[in-house]
Write a protein that holds these residues in place. Sequence first.
Motif, mmCIF file in Angstrom:
data_model
loop_
_atom_site.group_PDB
_atom_site.id
_atom_site.type_symbol
_atom_site.label_atom_id
_atom_site.label_comp_id
_atom_site.label_asym_id
_atom_site.label_seq_id
_atom_site.Cartn_x
_atom_site.Cartn_y
_atom_site.Cartn_z
ATOM 1 N N UNK A 31 37.507 38.449 46.310
ATOM 2 C CA UNK A 31 37.786 38.856 44.940
ATOM 3 C C UNK A 31 38.961 38.096 44.629
ATOM 4 N N UNK A 32 40.038 37.692 45.117
ATOM 5 C CA UNK A 32 41.154 36.920 44.708
ATOM 6 C C UNK A 32 40.506 35.388 44.393
ATOM 7 N N UNK A 33 39.620 34.846 45.102
ATOM 8 C CA UNK A 33 38.896 33.715 45.072
ATOM 9 C C UNK A 33 38.220 33.730 43.696
ATOM 10 N N UNK A 34 37.394 34.763 43.664
ATOM 11 C CA UNK A 34 36.467 34.778 42.147
ATOM 12 C C UNK A 34 37.461 34.946 41.137
ATOM 13 N N UNK A 35 38.496 35.387 41.186
ATOM 14 C CA UNK A 35 39.688 35.573 39.836
ATOM 15 C C UNK A 35 40.175 34.041 39.797
ATOM 16 N N UNK A 36 40.491 33.657 40.836
ATOM 17 C CA UNK A 36 41.020 32.220 40.558
ATOM 18 C C UNK A 36 39.992 31.348 40.130
#
Length: 265
Positions: A31-36
């Motif tokens: 999820x953190x990668x997708x947000x970035x």
Amino acid sequence: MTDLTLLKLGGSLITDKLRERAPRAEVLARLADEIRAALEQRPDLRLVLGHGSGSFGHVPARRYGTRGGVRTPEQWRGFVAVWQQARALNQIVVEALLDAGLPAIALPPSAAVLAEDGRVKEWPLAPLTAALDHRLVPVINGDVIFDTLRGGTILSTEDLFLHVARCLHPRRILLAGLEDGVYEDFPARTRRVERITPRNFDTVLPFLGQSAGVDVTGGMAGKVRSLVELAREDARIETWIFSGEQPGAVQAALLGEARGTRISA
Ligand code: IPE
């Protein structure tokens, strides 16, 4: 504020809600990668992140009945126990965001919000808007809150988002959980409710069952009710209830391609 989005990572998505204190580390990292990635694609996007408590805070919260009020020394110890769990998960979430390269900064609601009978009474948002102005990603979480009538209580991420939305008028509120929307026939899940409005809310209400696992902050019905209230107040805000479980879904939602149940006027 131009193009402000509020995104909640639900407790059911980022923790295993059926096991105590069990973060879903791989999901959080994804999820953190997708947000970035979404912020790289849309650098103009301003984002306030929120997250739930899942199998961390909900367990002591239910044991001590913290949301209903805090009076006795034992209940105050419970208040602190809930805070400790919410805080522990918050640290895990913020670390995952930082590891992905996001300029995340935690702004803990327990330190800033004062409630009155379970609703935000005071919450100065200047630090949060300053973070946004400087292109940081402020992170809030469902938390214990001091309350003028109840002594203490718990406010969910949605309760907190409501206040932020009333003050800062985001375009979109994205609620990423495990379910990809609200279903007329839960748990069979063959007929999704595509849209909830102030007008059809009463017919949809019977479908909004309680969520799986422990949930002290009102489950789906309470959440949808307050978001419908918000849609009635501000016709430009739309809220999406969707699943963050499929890879790419959160990124797509941040880029304006959410799929799920939409709440709007
Ligand atoms: C719950 O917040 C907060 C605590 C129990 C401390 P939320 O209502 O936002 O969390 P989830 O998404 O249901 O876990």
